[in-house]
Design an enzyme around this catalytic site. Structure first.
Site, PDB file in Angstrom:
ATOM      1  N   GLY A 228       6.369 -14.732  36.351  1.00  0.00           N
ATOM      2  CA  GLY A 228       6.105 -15.301  37.661  1.00  0.00           C
ATOM      3  C   GLY A 228       5.215 -16.522  37.584  1.00  0.00           C
ATOM      4  O   GLY A 228       4.885 -17.026  36.504  1.00  0.00           O
TER       5      GLY A 228
ATOM      6  N   GLU B 227       0.823  -1.205   0.000  1.00  0.00           N
ATOM      7  CA  GLU B 227       0.000   0.000   0.000  1.00  0.00           C
ATOM      8  C   GLU B 227       0.863   1.263   0.000  1.00  0.00           C
ATOM      9  O   GLU B 227       0.581   2.231  -0.721  1.00  0.00           O
ATOM     10  CB  GLU B 227      -0.922   0.009   1.221  1.00  0.00           C
ATOM     11  CG  GLU B 227      -1.903  -1.147   1.263  1.00  0.00           C
ATOM     12  CD  GLU B 227      -1.398  -2.345   2.059  1.00  0.00           C
ATOM     13  OE1 GLU B 227      -2.209  -3.001   2.729  1.00  0.00           O
ATOM     14  OE2 GLU B 227      -0.167  -2.619   2.007  1.00  0.00           O
TER      15      GLU B 227
END
Length: 361
Positions: free
Chosen positions: A293, A48
């Site tokens: 974690g 484009e």
């Protein structure tokens, strides 16, 4: 097939921008093609943009695209790709009046979003018009979307399976030799993934500390809680990807992107890790090391995206029912549902022991 779309397909076949899709674009005004282009290589402007810039050169007018129709073989992207900005923003900025696209983007983070953004900006959008033909020239790209990246979890733990104390103190469980090895490991992965909690608590750099090329940093942050001043956001090298869900504040996403990080939206109310893996694979990210974690580990295991575990076991005992385990979450109810692991590879790293497991027997 429309003659302009036929030309766009001929252009799309000219290049091989692997791992990106083959895309061609034609800019039309008054029924005449005034600009054209194709995506030549990964990291280069999308089709484009090539067509818009070609029209400006050919017409000698910086506003040549205003009021024109754009024919493109793939739905314009609305997300920031690995090295290129969203095409939808350029299409809107240039004042293009109509977009005709042949195929919806099969990337789960992109499909439909580009067309929606253009429509909301008042641009007439038509498509998909030639899905079958576009899919035929992009078989390799579509196949790439089906390949999940290799994902490993790395965690340091005490001998009794804890990753932090009851006050959330985790520096340092493992020894310096183990930490140095992790820095070296990062250079062998395309990306390191952590949760927002890890960023807020430790403010890590997530680099190789000069021991090799830095990986991408993927931050799972559904509601965009991390601070704009965190090191992973302000790094400035363009390697940080913050993954949010649809409910995240748009203003915060824009603020993060202004600092040079990228924001991907993946999931409605929470981050969809399975879809995220497909999207990251389409970006060329093939190996991911999770260093988050216990909760991120639990989500990754539940989503079934993990292939390997690297567990660094330190000769320490932490204890405490409120101390964090390696895998958090609710956990399984019955032993028959436990995740099976292979026989481990065992290595001694300084005073620590590294156990390497494959998921599955």
């Amino acid at each position: 097939m429309d003659e302009h779309m036929r030309l766009a397909f001929r252009l799309a076949k000219k290049a091989n921008p692997h791992p990106n899709p083959r895309v061609g674009a034609v800019l039309v005004k008054g029924g005449i093609a005034i600009g054209s282009g194709w995506h030549k290589a990964a990291g280069k402007p999308h089709a484009e943009i090539e067509a818009i810039e070609d029209a400006k050169r050919r017409m000698g007018n910086p506003h040549a695209a205003r009021g024109a129709a754009l024919y493109v073989t793939l739905e314009p992207c609305s997300h920031t790709a690995k090295r290129t900005p969203p095409c939808t923003k350029a299409i809107i900025r240039e004042g293009i009046a109509k977009v005709v696209y042949a195929m919806r983007d099969p990337n789960p983070l992109a499909g439909g979003a580009g067309a929606k953004e253009l429509s909301q900006a008042g641009i007439l959008v038509a498509g998909p018009t030639n899905q079958k033909e576009a899919a035929a020239i992009n078989r390799r790209y579509i196949a790439l979307l089906s390949k999940k990246p290799f994902v490993a979890i790395k965690m340091a733990m005490s001998a009794d399976g804890k990753t932090a104390t009851r006050t959330n103190d985790s520096r340092w469980i493992s020894g310096p030799e183990s930490r140095a090895l992790v820095h070296r490991m990062r250079k062998d992965f395309d990306a390191v993934m952590v949760g927002a909690g890890t960023v807020e608590k430790d403010d890590p750099e997530l680099t190789t500390h000069g021991l090799g090329q830095n990986p991408h940093r993927i931050i799972i942050d559904g509601s965009l809680h991390i601070g704009i001043d965190s090191r992973v956001v302000r790094n400035g090298d363009g390697l940080t990807i913050v993954v949010a869900c649809e409910k995240a504040q748009r203003a915060k996403a824009l603020a993060i992107q202004r600092e040079g990080a990228r924001v991907l939206v993946c999931g409605r109310d929470s981050v969809d890790l399975k879809k995220l893996m497909i999207a990251l694979g389409a970006m060329g990210i093939r190996k991911i090391l999770i260093e988050g974690g216990s909760e991120l580990n639990a989500l990754a295991m539940k989503a079934g995206i993990v292939d390997r575990l690297y567990l660094f076991i330190a000769p320490k005992v932490i204890g405490g029912r409120d101390a964090k385990p390696v895998i958090g979450g609710v956990g399984i109810g019955r032993m028959e549902n436990a995740v099976a692991l292979s026989k481990p590879r065992v290595r001694k790293i300084g005073k620590d022991v590294l156990l390497e497991y494959k998921i599955g027997k």
